[in-house]
Design an enzyme around this catalytic site. Structure first.
Site: not given
Ligand SMILES: CC(C)(CO)C(=O)C(=O)O
Length: 418
Positions: A363-364, A273
């Site tokens: 995306s964050s 991740k």
């Protein structure tokens, strides 16, 4: 038992929602908000959280609300007067000693936190935990749900809970659910993923004992809650009760597809991740594009190839250093094992799979950039890879450049006229 959630953004809300729906009403779920202003955003009774999935909106309510400001404000007003000077309890009595101040602080302290699910951004986690530290102790359990969890955990151990004897138990989570905030307390669950989690070993108890049980074939062995603690006869029951209950709650969040793993497997998930975030987040943040713009673009693929290449060299160097340390300690001399999933090709396949799956996502990190935030999670993604690279003597110039580029991006106003 009471479960606290701090960081009520998309992932914190998603977890709180499913906890409230799964747990019997005799257990409390408290949302721990950082500011009173946040508390005022939702005035409906029971503090409903709404989750939208495939257009269908469901709601869960019955949450308790606490604010960190409220608590700190109370403490502050007990100890200091309106002009910020130390309060004198009465004109006759001498001014309070440091011990008395500490006692007053403790007397207004809220109850201890037994189980804390932390879903705030990586860069604010250690500050949040420092603020909550007076309410946390070795009988508490902290669940880290955010991206960049490996770096966050190391930072907390280094800066907040330095003493291993007094440290709470930790559960690390690798979360693959995609969710975004439509409006306060209304979350869109855009991509159903998984929650992989594992308990950080504390050297006192083997939480994975069931995996050594020779009476069952290896494939049939599963982690067992009784290895955390099996009841009140256990001399360490008080210490591990919250850990057992927290793991039981996580296992029960079936709509979030949770799996409890041994820590070595969990670390593998977290490293994969980490690499996905080290490719997708900086590239989308710098380019201002969606995740889906990357996976088929030849230039993005070339950049990702270098990021993943450096990451796989770092993981290989780490595995070699660990094997050397193990052999030096005379524990288990033997070869170096580099999990195949951490080689360059599978890492490339993984980021492309995730970018395809979350193609329409912002995306964050891009979202942080667009909100004009100065902080992003870059230090916990490519920055964390760089720290590992430094530790194991690996050259990682592409990851280092991405850290600088993202920081440059956040220090210059977006689309400033030239
Ligand atoms: C996987 C990814 C890139 C999905 O958007 C993510 O975790 C993020 O945005 O932080």
């Amino acid at each position: 038992m009471r479960f606290h959630v701090v960081g009520v953004g998309p992932i914190g809300s998603l977890v709180a929602f499913h906890m409230r729906r799964t747990l019997s009403p005799k257990h409390d779920v408290s949302l721990l908000l950082r500011t009173l202003a946040l508390a005022k955003q939702n005035r409906e009774p029971g503090w409903p959280i709404r989750i939208e999935y495939d257009g269908v909106i469901s709601s869960a309510s019955g949450f308790q609300i606490e604010t960190m400001e409220q608590y700190e404000d109370q403490v502050y007003r007990m100890v200091f007067n309106e002009s910020g000077k130390l309060r004198l309890p009465s004109s006759r009595r001498p001014s309070p000693t440091q011990d008395q101040v500490e006692m007053e602080r403790k007397s207004v302290q809220h109850e201890d936190i037994k189980s804390l699910f932390v879903a705030c951004k990586a860069y604010s986690t250690s500050n949040v935990l420092r603020r909550l530290q007076p309410r946390l102790n070795r009988n508490s359990t902290i669940v880290l749900l955010q991206n960049g969890g490996l770096g966050v955990y190391e930072e907390i151990i280094d800066r907040v809970f330095r003493n291993p004897e007094e440290r709470p138990s930790f559960v690390l989570v690798s979360n693959n659910h995609g969710a975004w905030l439509k409006s306060p307390y209304h979350i869109v669950h855009a991509g159903v993923g998984t929650l992989h989690f594992g308990i950080v070993p504390d050297g006192r108890r083997d939480f994975e004992r069931a995996l050594q049980d020779d009476s069952a074939p290896a494939h049939a062995r599963v982690l067992n809650l009784d290895d955390i603690t099996n009841g009140e006869d256990d001399p360490l029951y008080e210490r591990y009760q919250s850990l057992r209950n927290t793991v039981a709650v996580l296992k029960g969040l079936s709509d979030l597809q949770p799996t409890w793993h041994p820590i070595s497997t969990l670390q593998l998930h977290m490293r994969r991740k980490l690499v996905v975030n080290s490719v997708v987040n900086p590239l989308t943040a710098i380019m201002g594009c969606r995740n889906g713009d990357l996976f088929a673009n030849i230039n993005a693929i070339r950049l990702a190839d270098r990021i993943c290449g450096e990451a796989s060299q770092i993981f290989a160097a780490e595995a070699k250093a660990q094997a050397r340390a193990t052999a030096e300690n005379g524990l288990m001399p033997g070869g170096v094992y580099i999990p195949p999933a951490l080689r360059k090709k599978p890492l490339m396949e993984e980021w492309q799979r995730v970018a395809r799956l979350t193609a329409t996502n912002i995306s964050s990190m891009l979202s942080d950039v667009r909100k004009g935030k100065k902080d992003t999670e870059i230090d916990y993604f490519n920055g964390y890879l760089m720290r590992l690279a430094g530790r194991y003597g690996v050259f990682a110039p592409v990851n280092a450049s991405l850290v600088d580029l993202v920081k440059l991006r956040t220090s210059i106003p977006l689309d400033s006229p030239v």
